[in-house]
Design a protein around this motif. Structure first.
Motif, PDB file in Angstrom:
ATOM      1  N   SER A 337      34.277  40.242  43.993  1.00  0.00           N
ATOM      2  CA  SER A 337      35.053  40.338  43.258  1.00  0.00           C
ATOM      3  C   SER A 337      36.046  39.295  43.494  1.00  0.00           C
ATOM      4  O   SER A 337      36.978  38.574  42.725  1.00  0.00           O
ATOM      5  N   GLN A 374      45.371  42.100  45.463  1.00  0.00           N
ATOM      6  CA  GLN A 374      44.930  43.745  44.196  1.00  0.00           C
ATOM      7  C   GLN A 374      45.696  44.469  43.577  1.00  0.00           C
ATOM      8  O   GLN A 374      46.779  45.050  44.382  1.00  0.00           O
ATOM      9  N   GLU A 378      41.901  44.915  40.581  1.00  0.00           N
ATOM     10  CA  GLU A 378      41.701  43.386  40.080  1.00  0.00           C
ATOM     11  C   GLU A 378      42.847  42.486  41.139  1.00  0.00           C
ATOM     12  O   GLU A 378      43.651  43.166  41.398  1.00  0.00           O
TER      13      GLU A 378
END
Length: 387
Positions: A337, A374, A378
């Motif tokens: 990610s 983070q 996210e």
């Protein structure tokens, strides 16, 4: 140690300056493109005949020469890109109408030159072939002014002259070549007493005209004065009319136009209007150019030509220091990610620097003002904490 690593007047361009030079190079080429100038990349080396024939002694002595190991012929490393574009126009493209070309590349000179006093200037310029009227001179000068404005220079001074005035005076008087060289040098230094001494064997009209050239400099009113005091030779009067047209053609731009009829820079190379751009805080010309109608003849096709060039490294070296582009720091974490976010940011033009394992102690050297962290599962960009 620096002098031992590199030859005299040869320098590295470090990241901050290199980034600025490249950004401006691209913006100038984009400017030339929307004005119809096509980009060409001439070779760094050519046979000496192509590089210097018909160009004059000054460029010949500025050119590094080497022997071609394949043919045994003498080759030169380009010291100026204008003759190369003239060759491309005359021999390679062979257009019958107007051709507009531009270029950007390093040249090598035997002695330091330009604002940066370097032997490796970065020349950026534009050339127009196939039109002999003053309109093309005006187009080129307007493009030069726009280019300097694009670089970040505001208040400009354009110095304009016409080598045809001096040439017509000497031709009319039948002056020998040796005396011509001496008079040329005296005019370049605006030494009126030397002009009078060197020209004492000439008729009074010619001597008075040559002497007056040293004082004919200033705004457009100088051209009216010149029309009165110079001989009524049609070539001279036409040159003065062309110079007046240049003043009118640049009137809407943010520049101050001056005329200096004793300025004969490139006299043996140029054939008409010559010009140079100056700005406060610079020790010399930012850009220079002029008309050179006969250069293409050595390539089998003499074409009307006018153009200009500037040393981009020299211009940049005198500008205020540029701010270093800020970057985003991405930690050394193996996370798909995170990789996706990094690639997305880079696709938007953001600079993202991914840390490598074991380099935590050197984060301050990266110059990042933001960091990816983070939050709630996210990766988001936040202001970087002080390191």
């Amino acid at each position: 140690m620096r002098n031992w690593l590199l030859p005299e007047y040869i320098e590295d361009v470090l990241p901050a300056e290199a980034a600025r030079v490249e950004q401006l190079r691209r913006s100038l080429l984009d400017l030339f493109k929307v004005h119809g100038y096509q980009y060409v990349i001439p070779p760094m080396m050519e046979y000496m005949e192509s590089l210097t024939t018909g160009i004059g002694h000054d460029l010949d002595i500025a050119t590094f020469k080497v022997v071609d190991q394949l043919t045994g012929k003498l080759m030169g490393i380009r010291a100026d890109m204008t003759p190369q574009t003239a060759r491309i126009d005359a021999h390679m493209l062979n257009n019958q109408g107007v051709t507009r070309l531009c270029y950007a590349g390093s040249v090598l000179r035997t002695a330091p030159d330009g604002l940066a006093r370097s032997r490796e200037p970065l020349h950026v310029g534009a050339e127009l072939y196939g039109h002999a009227g003053v309109e093309s001179d005006i187009e080129i000068q307007r493009l030069m002014i726009k280019a300097l404005h694009a670089v970040g220079l505001s208040t400009l001074y354009i110095d304009v002259s016409h080598v045809g005035i001096f040439a017509s005076l000497l031709e009319h008087a039948g002056v020998a070549e040796e005396q011509e060289q001496e008079l040329y040098a005296a005019l370049q230094s605006k030494d009126q007493s030397a002009v009078r001494e060197l020209g004492k064997n000439l008729n009074q009209e010619t001597l008075a005209a040559l002497s007056s050239l040293t004082e004919l400099n200033g705004d457009v009113s100088v051209l009216e004065e010149a029309a009165k005091c110079l001989p009524k030779i049609e070539a001279i009067q036409q040159a003065l009319r062309d110079l007046k047209s240049v003043g009118t053609g640049l009137a809407d731009l943010d520049v101050k136009v001056c005329f200096d009829l004793a300025e004969l820079r490139g006299y043996h190379y140029h054939s008409g209007i010559v010009f140079a751009a100056y700005a406060q805080g610079y020790a010399g010309p930012l850009a220079r150019g002029g008309r050179y109608d006969e250069v293409g003849a050595i390539f089998g096709r003499a074409r009307p030509a006018t153009g200009f060039s500037l040393d981009l490294r020299g211009v940049v070296s005198s500008l205020p220091a540029a701010e270093v582009a800020a970057a985003i720091f991405a930690p050394a974490v193996a996370d798909v990610s995170l990789s996706l976010v990094v690639e997305h940011l880079r696709s938007q033009g953001q600079v993202v620097i991914q840390e490598l394992p074991g380099q935590e102690s050197y984060r301050a050297e990266l110059g990042c003002d933001r960091i990816l962290v983070q939050q709630n599962g996210e990766w988001v960009v936040v202001a970087a904490p002080a390191l």
